[in-house]
Structures are given as structure tokens and as C-alpha cells.
Design a protein around this motif. Sequence first.
Motif, PDB file in Angstrom:
ATOM      1  N   SER A  61       0.666  -1.145   0.067  1.00 31.63           N
ATOM      2  CA  SER A  61       0.028   0.147  -0.128  1.00 31.63           C
ATOM      3  C   SER A  61       0.897   1.293  -0.049  1.00 31.63           C
ATOM      4  O   SER A  61       0.277   2.372  -0.229  1.00 31.63           O
ATOM      5  N   GLY A  62       2.121   1.142   0.376  1.00 28.93           N
ATOM      6  CA  GLY A  62       2.969   2.392   0.468  1.00 28.93           C
ATOM      7  C   GLY A  62       2.993   3.243   1.628  1.00 28.93           C
ATOM      8  O   GLY A  62       3.632   4.038   2.131  1.00 28.93           O
ATOM      9  N   GLU A  63       2.511   2.638   2.782  1.00 30.00           N
ATOM     10  CA  GLU A  63       2.465   2.962   3.846  1.00 30.00           C
ATOM     11  C   GLU A  63       3.704   2.643   4.482  1.00 30.00           C
ATOM     12  O   GLU A  63       4.205   3.207   5.715  1.00 30.00           O
ATOM     13  N   ALA A  64       4.668   1.681   4.137  1.00 28.66           N
ATOM     14  CA  ALA A  64       6.022   1.529   4.743  1.00 28.66           C
ATOM     15  C   ALA A  64       6.908   1.144   3.629  1.00 28.66           C
ATOM     16  O   ALA A  64       6.664   0.766   2.910  1.00 28.66           O
ATOM     17  N   SER A  65       8.165   1.718   3.817  1.00 23.16           N
ATOM     18  CA  SER A  65       9.259   1.146   2.869  1.00 23.16           C
ATOM     19  C   SER A  65       9.690  -0.129   3.375  1.00 23.16           C
ATOM     20  O   SER A  65       9.568  -0.765   4.338  1.00 23.16           O
ATOM     21  N   ALA A  66      10.557  -0.607   2.463  1.00 27.50           N
ATOM     22  CA  ALA A  66      11.153  -2.019   2.444  1.00 27.50           C
ATOM     23  C   ALA A  66      11.789  -2.096   3.680  1.00 27.50           C
ATOM     24  O   ALA A  66      11.818  -3.084   4.261  1.00 27.50           O
ATOM     25  N   ASP A  67      12.660  -1.139   3.852  1.00 34.22           N
ATOM     26  CA  ASP A  67      13.260  -1.280   5.412  1.00 34.22           C
ATOM     27  C   ASP A  67      12.715  -1.032   6.575  1.00 34.22           C
ATOM     28  O   ASP A  67      12.927  -1.749   7.610  1.00 34.22           O
ATOM     29  N   GLU A  68      11.479  -0.607   6.384  1.00 36.69           N
ATOM     30  CA  GLU A  68      10.512  -0.598   7.617  1.00 36.69           C
ATOM     31  C   GLU A  68       9.676  -1.741   7.711  1.00 36.69           C
ATOM     32  O   GLU A  68       9.283  -2.174   8.822  1.00 36.69           O
ATOM     33  N   ALA A  69       9.475  -2.429   6.719  1.00 39.51           N
ATOM     34  CA  ALA A  69       8.482  -3.643   6.588  1.00 39.51           C
ATOM     35  C   ALA A  69       9.323  -4.958   6.729  1.00 39.51           C
ATOM     36  O   ALA A  69       8.812  -5.865   7.433  1.00 39.51           O
ATOM     37  N   VAL A  70      10.477  -5.042   6.432  1.00 42.19           N
ATOM     38  CA  VAL A  70      11.187  -6.330   6.472  1.00 42.19           C
ATOM     39  C   VAL A  70      11.690  -6.262   7.805  1.00 42.19           C
ATOM     40  O   VAL A  70      12.476  -5.412   8.181  1.00 42.19           O
ATOM     41  N   ILE A  71      11.806  -7.544   8.502  1.00 42.52           N
ATOM     42  CA  ILE A  71      12.199  -7.745   9.697  1.00 42.52           C
ATOM     43  C   ILE A  71      13.235  -8.812   9.839  1.00 42.52           C
ATOM     44  O   ILE A  71      13.076  -9.838   9.241  1.00 42.52           O
ATOM     45  N   LEU A  77      18.125 -14.690   7.657  1.00 39.63           N
ATOM     46  CA  LEU A  77      16.493 -14.798   7.438  1.00 39.63           C
ATOM     47  C   LEU A  77      15.837 -13.524   7.906  1.00 39.63           C
ATOM     48  O   LEU A  77      15.783 -13.306   9.069  1.00 39.63           O
ATOM     49  N   TRP A  78      15.032 -13.137   6.752  1.00 40.28           N
ATOM     50  CA  TRP A  78      14.233 -11.992   6.755  1.00 40.28           C
ATOM     51  C   TRP A  78      12.786 -12.294   6.701  1.00 40.28           C
ATOM     52  O   TRP A  78      12.522 -13.188   5.930  1.00 40.28           O
ATOM     53  N   ILE A  79      11.822 -11.792   7.286  1.00 37.89           N
ATOM     54  CA  ILE A  79      10.433 -11.828   7.014  1.00 37.89           C
ATOM     55  C   ILE A  79       9.596 -10.514   6.613  1.00 37.89           C
ATOM     56  O   ILE A  79       9.873  -9.630   7.202  1.00 37.89           O
ATOM     57  N   LEU A  80       8.585 -10.739   5.946  1.00 38.92           N
ATOM     58  CA  LEU A  80       7.902  -9.501   5.588  1.00 38.92           C
ATOM     59  C   LEU A  80       6.565 -10.369   6.252  1.00 38.92           C
ATOM     60  O   LEU A  80       5.739 -11.299   5.563  1.00 38.92           O
ATOM     61  N   ALA A  81       5.887  -9.689   7.222  1.00 38.04           N
ATOM     62  CA  ALA A  81       4.728 -10.264   7.954  1.00 38.04           C
ATOM     63  C   ALA A  81       3.407 -10.119   7.155  1.00 38.04           C
ATOM     64  O   ALA A  81       3.144  -9.451   6.482  1.00 38.04           O
ATOM     65  N   GLY A  82       2.683 -11.063   7.295  1.00 43.53           N
ATOM     66  CA  GLY A  82       1.258 -10.826   6.841  1.00 43.53           C
ATOM     67  C   GLY A  82       0.209 -10.848   7.695  1.00 43.53           C
ATOM     68  O   GLY A  82       0.404  -9.976   8.666  1.00 43.53           O
ATOM     69  N   GLY A  83      -1.079 -11.023   7.883  1.00 45.69           N
ATOM     70  CA  GLY A  83      -2.060 -10.701   8.740  1.00 45.69           C
ATOM     71  C   GLY A  83      -3.243 -10.091   8.206  1.00 45.69           C
ATOM     72  O   GLY A  83      -3.430  -9.857   6.946  1.00 45.69           O
ATOM     73  N   ARG A  84      -4.170  -9.405   8.929  1.00 45.70           N
ATOM     74  CA  ARG A  84      -5.466  -9.163   8.596  1.00 45.70           C
ATOM     75  C   ARG A  84      -5.382  -7.801   7.587  1.00 45.70           C
ATOM     76  O   ARG A  84      -6.319  -7.650   6.619  1.00 45.70           O
ATOM     77  N   GLY A  85      -4.447  -7.154   7.467  1.00 43.77           N
ATOM     78  CA  GLY A  85      -4.179  -5.886   6.683  1.00 43.77           C
ATOM     79  C   GLY A  85      -3.948  -6.416   5.296  1.00 43.77           C
ATOM     80  O   GLY A  85      -4.539  -5.718   4.333  1.00 43.77           O
ATOM     81  N   LEU A  86      -3.773  -7.861   4.900  1.00 45.43           N
ATOM     82  CA  LEU A  86      -3.935  -8.159   3.539  1.00 45.43           C
ATOM     83  C   LEU A  86      -5.277  -8.328   3.204  1.00 45.43           C
ATOM     84  O   LEU A  86      -5.353  -8.608   1.764  1.00 45.43           O
ATOM     85  N   ALA A  87      -6.351  -8.328   3.991  1.00 47.28           N
ATOM     86  CA  ALA A  87      -7.760  -8.373   3.462  1.00 47.28           C
ATOM     87  C   ALA A  87      -7.865  -7.110   2.451  1.00 47.28           C
ATOM     88  O   ALA A  87      -8.663  -7.042   1.638  1.00 47.28           O
TER      89      ALA A  87
END
Length: 246
Positions: A61-71, A77-87
Motif C-alpha cells: 500500500s506504500g504505508e511502509a518502505s522495505a526497510d520499515e516492513a522487512v524484519i 533470514l528476513w520476513i515480511l509479515a502477513g495478517g489481517r491488513g492483507l484483506a
Amino acid sequence: MRKLAISLSKGGTGKTSTAISLAHGLAMAGRKVLLVDADTQGMVAPFLGIKSAAGLAELVSGEASADEAVIQARERLWILAGGRGLAAVKRAITRQDIGGERVIQEALEPMARRYQYILMDTAPGWDALTVAALFACSEVLAPVSLEVASLLGLVEFAKSLEAIQKYHPLRLRYIVPTFLDGRVRKSQEILEQLQSFYPGQVCHPIRYSVRISEAPGFHKTIYEYAPDSPGALDYETLTRRIISDE
């Protein structure tokens, strides 16, 4: 760089366990891995003991950059989390007349070269979000529990993939039998059917192991929780199979 979807329309086949185990196995083998959770249930982060303020939905959605979203979850090993926002992402994809199926692919493209593997854990079922996740990948690994319903689900899933393959190069490359129980004759019979129907694509089976289901409760992967268990040994074998095809 390889992009694999861990996917099957039917639920209960061990997709998330397989995605996490394979991702960590590849990382331990020295590969840089991004594990993307494309499921509204968003189990990857909590299974690994990670709390995330942003993830795939916010990146798309552009609300977060890659550096902010990737943990970073583990070494390499890095992750991009899922969750209810994907609805909301799924609804946005559905509303787009053209190009909606490529929104995840486009969101990942700028950072793809940071990694040697991108693994995509998709939701069960077949909807716009799953299609977009598959468009972001070039290979599919399908975990198939050794039961009749799952085998039938694989046949239907393969047919659904054909619709994507008309527009995007995507290969059902690996079929991973899961929940193999040597005490159940039917389990072995279905494994033999898989090997007959899909020669060359069927990987070494993952044996049933209670340790695999226990590990997420301790926020550990199977390698951290029970490294000598049958599940850990089988996922190590799967990891070596994937690496051998590099």
C-alpha cells in the motif's frame, strides 16, 4: 535469485511449517532468504516470535518502505509479515481492472536482489491475493498431506495454475509429501500414487512428528526446538534438494 511459492489450495497440509523450515534451512546453509507471509492469518511472525508493526500489506500500500516492513528473524533470514491488513490488499486487487495480479511482484521487485531466495507462504484457497502471490514467483512447492482429499486438492490446484501459466512463467516444480505415517498403509499408498502421477517432482516425504507442531509454541523452528527429530532431518533433506537445483 529464486522465487518459490509454498502453496496449495487445500488447508492443513503443513504449508507454513514447510515455509518456515525451508527458509531457516536455506539460511543455515548460507543463503540470504526473505520469507513473505501472504496469508491474512499471518502466522509466520508469531511462529518465529516476531512482533511486527508493518509487513507485506503496508509495503504494497506504500504505508511502509522495505526497510520499515522487512524484519530480520534469524541470521540470514528476513520476513515480511502477513495478517489481517492483507484483506484490504485483496479488496484493492479485486477492484483493479488491469494489473492487480502483479501488485506483490511490483512491491518486491526493488529489493529482490538483496536475497538469494524469496519464499512466499500463501493462504489456502484460491483468490485474488493468492494469484498475486503466485505472480510474484517463478516456482511452486506444494506441500501435500498424505490423504485422499489433499491428493485431489493437488489435481485441482495444478489445473488452476494453468490459468496463470498462460500469462506468467510459473512451474510446479516440487511436491512435498507431508505427515507420512509409516504405521498407516494408506499413507504409503498415496505416496506411491504421487510418485507415479508426478515423477521427478515428488521430494523426500516429511514424516509425521509432534515436534513440528510443538515448535511454534516455543517460537522456534524445528532445527532450534528438536534438531535430531525426524521432522528436522526430513526438512534438511528437502533443503538439500532445493539447493541442488541452483
